[in-house]
Every structure is written in structure tokens, then in C-alpha cells.
Design a protein around this motif. Sequence first.
Motif, mmCIF file in Angstrom:
data_model
loop_
_atom_site.group_PDB
_atom_site.id
_atom_site.type_symbol
_atom_site.label_atom_id
_atom_site.label_comp_id
_atom_site.label_asym_id
_atom_site.label_seq_id
_atom_site.Cartn_x
_atom_site.Cartn_y
_atom_site.Cartn_z
ATOM 1 N N GLU A 72 0.877 -1.186 0.000
ATOM 2 C CA GLU A 72 0.000 0.000 0.000
ATOM 3 C C GLU A 72 0.908 1.227 0.000
ATOM 4 O OE1 GLU A 72 -2.806 0.024 3.238
ATOM 5 O OE2 GLU A 72 -3.047 2.191 3.063
ATOM 6 N N THR A 73 0.735 2.098 -0.990
ATOM 7 C CA THR A 73 1.631 3.257 -1.044
ATOM 8 C C THR A 73 1.040 4.435 -0.280
ATOM 9 O OG1 THR A 73 0.701 3.954 -3.161
ATOM 10 C CG2 THR A 73 2.663 2.568 -3.243
ATOM 11 N N LEU A 74 1.925 5.184 0.370
ATOM 12 C CA LEU A 74 1.544 6.386 1.125
ATOM 13 C C LEU A 74 2.204 7.581 0.455
ATOM 14 C CD1 LEU A 74 2.391 5.060 4.721
ATOM 15 C CD2 LEU A 74 0.128 5.102 3.636
ATOM 16 N N PRO A 75 1.457 8.676 0.256
ATOM 17 C CA PRO A 75 2.076 9.841 -0.377
ATOM 18 C C PRO A 75 3.203 10.390 0.488
ATOM 19 C CG PRO A 75 -0.103 10.379 0.479
ATOM 20 C CD PRO A 75 0.073 8.905 0.669
ATOM 21 N N ALA A 76 4.228 10.925 -0.156
ATOM 22 C CA ALA A 76 5.375 11.447 0.588
ATOM 23 C C ALA A 76 5.974 12.614 -0.175
ATOM 24 C CB ALA A 76 6.425 10.347 0.753
ATOM 25 N N ALA A 77 6.617 13.510 0.577
ATOM 26 C CA ALA A 77 7.270 14.664 -0.061
ATOM 27 C C ALA A 77 8.649 14.854 0.565
ATOM 28 C CB ALA A 77 6.409 15.917 0.107
ATOM 29 N N PRO A 78 9.552 13.900 0.335
ATOM 30 C CA PRO A 78 10.886 14.033 0.937
ATOM 31 C C PRO A 78 11.685 15.127 0.251
ATOM 32 C CG PRO A 78 10.856 12.190 -0.600
ATOM 33 C CD PRO A 78 9.452 12.728 -0.547
ATOM 34 N N SER A 79 12.531 15.767 1.024
ATOM 35 C CA SER A 79 13.392 16.821 0.478
ATOM 36 C C SER A 79 14.545 17.014 1.450
ATOM 37 C CB SER A 79 12.601 18.128 0.356
ATOM 38 O OG SER A 79 13.482 19.227 0.322
ATOM 39 N N PRO A 80 15.745 17.239 0.934
ATOM 40 C CA PRO A 80 16.870 17.464 1.862
ATOM 41 C C PRO A 80 16.757 18.771 2.634
ATOM 42 C CG PRO A 80 17.586 17.669 -0.449
ATOM 43 C CD PRO A 80 16.151 17.206 -0.477
ATOM 44 N N VAL A 81 15.886 19.678 2.200
ATOM 45 C CA VAL A 81 15.782 20.971 2.902
ATOM 46 C C VAL A 81 14.418 21.230 3.541
ATOM 47 C CG1 VAL A 81 17.632 22.144 1.648
ATOM 48 C CG2 VAL A 81 15.339 22.136 0.693
ATOM 49 N N ARG A 82 13.408 20.441 3.176
ATOM 50 C CA ARG A 82 12.083 20.604 3.818
ATOM 51 C C ARG A 82 11.665 19.239 4.337
ATOM 52 N NH1 ARG A 82 11.812 23.273 -0.626
ATOM 53 N NH2 ARG A 82 10.883 21.497 -1.696
ATOM 54 N N ARG A 83 11.780 19.074 5.623
ATOM 55 C CA ARG A 83 11.563 17.777 6.245
ATOM 56 C C ARG A 83 10.099 17.344 6.123
ATOM 57 N NH1 ARG A 83 14.653 14.924 9.432
ATOM 58 N NH2 ARG A 83 13.910 14.026 11.398
ATOM 59 N N ASP A 84 9.869 16.127 5.630
ATOM 60 C CA ASP A 84 8.512 15.556 5.630
ATOM 61 C C ASP A 84 8.305 14.925 7.007
ATOM 62 O OD1 ASP A 84 6.375 13.689 5.542
ATOM 63 O OD2 ASP A 84 6.506 13.602 3.359
ATOM 64 N N ARG A 85 7.508 15.582 7.835
ATOM 65 C CA ARG A 85 7.405 15.167 9.242
ATOM 66 C C ARG A 85 6.685 13.838 9.406
ATOM 67 N NH1 ARG A 85 10.027 18.568 12.005
ATOM 68 N NH2 ARG A 85 10.324 20.641 11.138
ATOM 69 N N THR A 86 5.849 13.504 8.420
ATOM 70 C CA THR A 86 5.159 12.209 8.525
ATOM 71 C C THR A 86 6.163 11.072 8.347
ATOM 72 O OG1 THR A 86 3.348 13.334 7.407
ATOM 73 C CG2 THR A 86 3.103 10.982 7.761
ATOM 74 N N ILE A 87 7.042 11.210 7.357
ATOM 75 C CA ILE A 87 8.079 10.170 7.200
ATOM 76 C C ILE A 87 9.012 10.198 8.414
ATOM 77 C CG2 ILE A 87 9.847 9.169 5.716
ATOM 78 C CD1 ILE A 87 8.921 10.917 3.431
ATOM 79 N N ALA A 88 9.359 11.414 8.854
ATOM 80 C CA ALA A 88 10.323 11.555 9.953
ATOM 81 C C ALA A 88 9.848 10.871 11.233
ATOM 82 C CB ALA A 88 10.603 13.027 10.223
ATOM 83 N N ALA A 89 8.516 10.777 11.395
ATOM 84 C CA ALA A 89 7.993 10.103 12.592
ATOM 85 C C ALA A 89 8.359 8.622 12.590
ATOM 86 C CB ALA A 89 6.475 10.280 12.640
ATOM 87 N N THR A 147 18.776 21.412 -9.039
ATOM 88 C CA THR A 147 17.379 21.865 -8.979
ATOM 89 C C THR A 147 17.036 22.562 -7.668
ATOM 90 O OG1 THR A 147 16.645 19.718 -8.142
ATOM 91 C CG2 THR A 147 16.522 20.064 -10.542
ATOM 92 N N ILE A 148 17.677 22.176 -6.575
ATOM 93 C CA ILE A 148 17.289 22.735 -5.268
ATOM 94 C C ILE A 148 18.271 23.805 -4.793
ATOM 95 C CG2 ILE A 148 16.934 22.228 -2.821
ATOM 96 C CD1 ILE A 148 15.866 19.557 -3.525
ATOM 97 N N ARG A 149 19.577 23.534 -4.955
ATOM 98 C CA ARG A 149 20.561 24.482 -4.397
ATOM 99 C C ARG A 149 20.495 25.815 -5.161
ATOM 100 N NH1 ARG A 149 24.532 23.321 -1.094
ATOM 101 N NH2 ARG A 149 24.745 21.154 -1.749
ATOM 102 N N PRO A 150 20.412 26.912 -4.446
ATOM 103 C CA PRO A 150 20.399 28.213 -5.130
ATOM 104 C C PRO A 150 21.642 28.360 -6.022
ATOM 105 C CG PRO A 150 19.944 28.466 -2.785
ATOM 106 C CD PRO A 150 20.333 27.040 -2.986
ATOM 107 N N GLU A 151 21.433 28.950 -7.185
ATOM 108 C CA GLU A 151 22.486 28.997 -8.198
ATOM 109 C C GLU A 151 23.792 29.602 -7.653
ATOM 110 O OE1 GLU A 151 20.577 29.932 -11.770
ATOM 111 O OE2 GLU A 151 22.373 29.576 -12.992
ATOM 112 N N ALA A 152 23.660 30.633 -6.838
ATOM 113 C CA ALA A 152 24.854 31.324 -6.324
ATOM 114 C C ALA A 152 25.692 30.425 -5.410
ATOM 115 C CB ALA A 152 24.433 32.571 -5.567
#
Length: 201
Positions: free
Chosen positions: A30-47, A116-121
Motif C-alpha cells: 500500500e503506497t503512502l504519499p510522501a514529499a521528501p526533500s533534503p531541505v524541507r523535512r517531511d514530518r510524517t516520514i520523519a515520525a 534543482t534545489i541548491r540556489p544557483e549562487a
Amino acid sequence: MAKMKLFHTPTSPLVRKVMVVALETGQEIETLPAAPSPVRRDRTIAAANPSAMVPTAILPDGGALYDSRVITRWLDSRHEGAKMYPEGEALWTVLRREALADGMIGAAVLMRYETTIRPEALRWPDWLDGQREKVTGSLDQLEAEAAGFAGVDAGLIAIACGLGFLDLRFADLDWRPTRPALAHWFAAFSARPSMEATRPG
Ligand SMILES: N[C@@H](CCC(=O)N[C@@H](CS)C(=O)NCC(=O)O)C(=O)O
């Protein structure tokens, strides 16, 4: 039987690895939606997993399991069919190939975040080049081994999911012309129903 739940994003090659192993071994997830990101923590996964990464599984007893290699081995322990992790000496080749693929995937995922995520500068070309060399070096090693690839196992599944991710995100790498044996094997392996069913996009 109660199903494993899996935090899932359709473009993650490591989630795909788990899904392909499940399909190859005849198990439902059963798949659960997720939004992992190295800079915006997905708190549901983190639990369930402090790294807040996918794939993370929730087992039928409510316990958590991670990372991808641990989840695929758990799945392989739960079916009676042909094993994705063989017994005996053959296991070491499968595990090494899975580690080779996971290393390539890890470098490719970091390249993706860098571009894609790291600011260009804040981007550092040397760092990106270093990750790209890990990817191309892994591809060269896979080309050297591809003539010996046969059947299906966890190592080959990881390799195929890694190559699929390169096609999805780094088509400009154009790895096929200089790696014909790997390209030939990947074309055939990609036709497996488990690979078709999990093709991103
Ligand atoms: N070693 C882990 C790596 C997992 C991983 O890199 N997952 C990526 C997606 S493919 C992720 O969740 N990234 C979010 C983050 O870096 O926080 C595994 O094999 O499962």
C-alpha cells in the motif's frame, strides 16, 4: 495478509527498487504519499524514520523499516518463490551489484538536488563534476559486467532502476553509445512487467 505500507514518490529510483522486488515476488504494497526533500523535512516520514527519506516502510505490526536494501530483503524473506537474494556464494555478487547501483543512484540524486534545489549562487561545479564521475565510473563498471547479467535478482533490479533514473533526469549523459552491452541488457530487462508497471511518468 496485512500489507506493507510504503512512503512513496513515483520518481524515486530507490522506491522503484522496492516496488519492483514486491512485484517480482508477488507481494502487494500500500503506497503512502510522501514529499521528501533534503531541505524541507517531511514530518510524517520523519515520525517513522529520522532521515525522513523514501523509501520508508511501515510493517503490518506497525514497526518501521528502512532503507531500500533492508526493505527489499524483508520482502524477499516473506515469499516462497525464486529468491531475489540467493543463498551461498552468489549472494556476494548480488549484494555488491546492488551496492554499485545504489552508489550510482546516490550520486545521481545528489546531482539532481544540486541542479534543482541548491540556489544557483551556492553551486560548486567541482562538486557536481565529482558526483558525475561517480556515475560515469559506475556505468563503466556495469558495462564491463553486463555480458554476465542473467535472470532477475536484487542487484540487477537496482541497476535497472538506476539506469531508469538516469534516463528520466540525465538523458544528456547519453551513456548508451559507449556502453552497448549494458544498453542491450537494459532494453531487455526494461520489458519485464515489473519494470513496465513502475516506469516513472
Ligand atoms: N540509502 C537510502 C537512500 C534514500 C534516498 O536517497 N532517498 C531520496 C529519494 S531517492 C530521499 O528521500 N531524499 C530526501 C532527502 O535527501 O532528505 C536508501 O537506499 O533507501
